[in-house]
Design a protein around this motif. Structure first.
Motif, PDB file in Angstrom:
ATOM      1  N   LEU A  19     -19.557  28.702  -7.201  1.00  0.00           N
ATOM      2  CA  LEU A  19     -18.754  29.683  -7.907  1.00  0.00           C
ATOM      3  C   LEU A  19     -19.257  31.132  -7.726  1.00  0.00           C
ATOM      4  O   LEU A  19     -18.709  32.105  -8.401  1.00  0.00           O
ATOM      5  CB  LEU A  19     -18.223  29.595  -9.172  1.00  0.00           C
ATOM      6  N   ALA A  20     -20.471  31.022  -6.963  1.00  0.00           N
ATOM      7  CA  ALA A  20     -21.351  32.374  -6.940  1.00  0.00           C
ATOM      8  C   ALA A  20     -21.440  32.963  -8.200  1.00  0.00           C
ATOM      9  O   ALA A  20     -21.107  34.088  -8.716  1.00  0.00           O
ATOM     10  CB  ALA A  20     -20.483  33.490  -5.978  1.00  0.00           C
ATOM     11  N   PRO A  21     -22.184  32.020  -8.993  1.00  0.00           N
ATOM     12  CA  PRO A  21     -22.609  32.250 -10.562  1.00  0.00           C
ATOM     13  C   PRO A  21     -23.346  33.756 -10.692  1.00  0.00           C
ATOM     14  O   PRO A  21     -24.380  33.790  -9.761  1.00  0.00           O
ATOM     15  CB  PRO A  21     -23.416  30.995 -10.904  1.00  0.00           C
ATOM     16  N   VAL A  22     -22.940  34.423 -11.321  1.00  0.00           N
ATOM     17  CA  VAL A  22     -23.934  35.522 -11.731  1.00  0.00           C
ATOM     18  C   VAL A  22     -24.455  35.486 -13.199  1.00  0.00           C
ATOM     19  O   VAL A  22     -24.062  35.368 -14.211  1.00  0.00           O
ATOM     20  CB  VAL A  22     -22.910  36.893 -11.934  1.00  0.00           C
ATOM     21  N   VAL A  23     -25.961  35.209 -13.228  1.00  0.00           N
ATOM     22  CA  VAL A  23     -26.654  34.661 -14.008  1.00  0.00           C
ATOM     23  C   VAL A  23     -27.002  36.013 -15.116  1.00  0.00           C
ATOM     24  O   VAL A  23     -26.734  37.182 -14.550  1.00  0.00           O
ATOM     25  CB  VAL A  23     -28.026  33.939 -13.866  1.00  0.00           C
ATOM     26  N   GLU A  24     -27.302  35.790 -16.190  1.00  0.00           N
ATOM     27  CA  GLU A  24     -27.614  36.839 -17.196  1.00  0.00           C
ATOM     28  C   GLU A  24     -28.918  37.769 -16.627  1.00  0.00           C
ATOM     29  O   GLU A  24     -29.715  37.269 -16.040  1.00  0.00           O
ATOM     30  CB  GLU A  24     -28.054  36.271 -18.495  1.00  0.00           C
ATOM     31  N   GLY A  25     -28.688  39.132 -16.482  1.00  0.00           N
ATOM     32  CA  GLY A  25     -29.751  39.927 -15.997  1.00  0.00           C
ATOM     33  C   GLY A  25     -29.484  40.281 -14.418  1.00  0.00           C
ATOM     34  O   GLY A  25     -30.428  40.771 -14.017  1.00  0.00           O
ATOM     35  N   SER A  26     -28.750  39.749 -13.712  1.00  0.00           N
ATOM     36  CA  SER A  26     -28.333  39.766 -12.368  1.00  0.00           C
ATOM     37  C   SER A  26     -27.182  40.498 -12.072  1.00  0.00           C
ATOM     38  O   SER A  26     -26.355  40.938 -12.849  1.00  0.00           O
ATOM     39  CB  SER A  26     -28.492  38.441 -11.676  1.00  0.00           C
ATOM     40  N   THR A  27     -26.688  40.772 -10.693  1.00  0.00           N
ATOM     41  CA  THR A  27     -25.579  41.372 -10.303  1.00  0.00           C
ATOM     42  C   THR A  27     -24.870  40.344  -9.325  1.00  0.00           C
ATOM     43  O   THR A  27     -25.520  39.470  -8.737  1.00  0.00           O
ATOM     44  CB  THR A  27     -26.052  42.513  -9.608  1.00  0.00           C
ATOM     45  N   HIS A  56     -10.959  35.141 -11.184  1.00  0.00           N
ATOM     46  CA  HIS A  56     -10.793  36.490 -11.474  1.00  0.00           C
ATOM     47  C   HIS A  56     -11.135  36.895 -12.861  1.00  0.00           C
ATOM     48  O   HIS A  56     -10.793  36.230 -13.952  1.00  0.00           O
ATOM     49  CB  HIS A  56      -9.175  37.276 -11.105  1.00  0.00           C
ATOM     50  N   ASN A  57     -11.566  38.158 -13.153  1.00  0.00           N
ATOM     51  CA  ASN A  57     -11.874  38.813 -14.433  1.00  0.00           C
ATOM     52  C   ASN A  57     -12.725  37.898 -15.152  1.00  0.00           C
ATOM     53  O   ASN A  57     -12.586  37.706 -16.354  1.00  0.00           O
ATOM     54  CB  ASN A  57     -10.541  38.994 -15.261  1.00  0.00           C
ATOM     55  N   MET A  58     -14.000  37.306 -14.422  1.00  0.00           N
ATOM     56  CA  MET A  58     -14.764  36.783 -15.333  1.00  0.00           C
ATOM     57  C   MET A  58     -16.326  37.083 -14.776  1.00  0.00           C
ATOM     58  O   MET A  58     -16.636  37.113 -13.616  1.00  0.00           O
ATOM     59  CB  MET A  58     -14.684  35.157 -14.873  1.00  0.00           C
ATOM     60  N   GLU A  59     -16.633  37.603 -15.679  1.00  0.00           N
ATOM     61  CA  GLU A  59     -18.317  38.363 -15.572  1.00  0.00           C
ATOM     62  C   GLU A  59     -19.210  37.549 -14.875  1.00  0.00           C
ATOM     63  O   GLU A  59     -20.133  38.046 -13.901  1.00  0.00           O
ATOM     64  CB  GLU A  59     -18.612  38.689 -16.779  1.00  0.00           C
ATOM     65  N   GLY A  60     -19.052  36.078 -14.990  1.00  0.00           N
ATOM     66  CA  GLY A  60     -20.393  35.207 -14.302  1.00  0.00           C
ATOM     67  C   GLY A  60     -19.798  34.495 -13.286  1.00  0.00           C
ATOM     68  O   GLY A  60     -20.722  33.587 -12.633  1.00  0.00           O
TER      69      GLY A  60
END
Length: 336
Positions: A19-27, A56-60
């Motif tokens: 899901l191409a996860p965006v972890v806390e502190g990253s982009t 969509h519309n999910m920051e992570g």
């Protein structure tokens, strides 16, 4: 499903859901680098396909422009199949999807899969922003699917052609988390992928419905089913359980309707959730497989015996990228 035990080394193919996860502190930029790195490693380790999911519309989750990201991954790998798990068909005009995946297949021939779902992959407000006047609720999914499949046919059924797309062999899969798509996939003779990683209680009924509904087609003579599963593997059961708290926090945030970036693991989930939330999350993550290599092997064999799946697609919500790579490596070794 059978009297014989599954042999992981020869009976089942192994694939990846990302899901191409965006972890806390990253982009998102870092997420895309990690996604490509994971694809390159899993290709080397013998995984069959690498799918990306539209949200969509999910920051992570950074895989919203799914076809673009598929091109990025396919361009950075050489043989692993790359596709969508899935594209949410009601969000798009079928012609646009045909053109996008016709383009991908033209650039990376023989490596592209088109998995389709009928959910919005987001909340209703975002779905409205995506679909504008076309607020489909999924009821016209069979008609949209038929239109999409027509665009890949070599002969024109209308004055509109998908260029590129027309005459190309882009394998279409139906994805589901209930019985609807299972039955439709069976009736059309298409391969079917079930989202057991978040809908475990419907897995067995959906797989049975798919097989009982199946009619041979030009695509398949026999049913072909894949199941998605959350797998967190580490060098010990204790380490894996610790890493899995990231996944538990993800679902906890969804239960609370506060989705965000992927959080680091914690020592004690009891400090974070209520008894009700814990029960709800355990039900939703009921098919998750967490542990050391030997533990994961036993649980995988049991899961695949029960489902009779031809292929398993592994999702791993792990905060640290190196730990995530290690998890996929451990799983791959069970299939060699």
């Amino acid at each position: 499903m059978s009297n014989e035990r599954i042999n992981l080394k020869k009976d089942v193919k192994l694939s990846v859901l990302d899901l191409a996860p965006v972890v806390e502190g990253s982009t998102p930029s870092e997420a895309f680098k990690n996604t490509l790195d994971l694809a390159q490693h899993t290709e080397k380790w013998g995984y069959n396909r690498f799918w990306l999911a539209e949200h969509h519309n999910m920051e992570g989750i950074a895989s919203s422009a799914t076809a673009v990201l598929i091109g990025h991954v396919a361009g950075g790998t050489s043989k692993i199949r790359v596709g969508s798990g899935g594209i949410m068909l009601p969000n798009h005009a079928p012609l646009v999807i045909a053109e996008q995946f016709g383009t991908l297949e033209s650039i990376y021939p023989g490596r592209i899969d088109l998995g389709l779902g009928r959910a919005p992959g987001t909340d209703q407000l975002t779905a409205r922003a995506l679909r504008r006047e076309n607020m489909s609720n999924g009821e016209d999914f069979p008609e949209q699917l038929d239109e999409l499949m027509e665009y890949f046919q070599p002969t024109e059924a209308s004055h509109v052609s998908a260029v590129p797309g027309k005459g190309l062999n882009v394998p279409i899969w139906l994805l589901g988390s209930s019985g609807y798509s299972a039955q439709l996939a069976g009736r059309l003779g298409l391969p079917f992928a079930f989202a057991s990683h978040f809908s475990p209680e419907h897995t067995i009924p959906a797989m049975r419905l798919y097989r009982s509904s199946f009619k041979p087609s030009e695509v398949l003579q026999e049913p072909y089913a894949m199941v998605g599963a959350n797998v967190v593997a580490a060098d010990s059961d204790e380490r894996a359980a610790y890493l899995a708290t990231t996944m538990q926090q993800q679902f906890l945030n969804l239960v609370r309707n506060r989705p965000g970036k992927m959080q680091p693991p914690v020592e004690n989930m009891e400090e974070l959730w209520t008894a009700y939330e814990k029960a709800a999350i355990h039900q939703q993550l009921g098919s998750s497989i967490v542990g050391s290599a030997s533990t994961v092997k036993g649980k995988l064999e049991k899961f695949l015996d029960e489902t009779g799946a031809d292929e398993i697609m592994v999702n791993a919500s792990i905060y640290d990228h190196q730990e995530r790579l290690r998890s996929f490596e451990i799983v791959s070794q069970l299939f060699k």
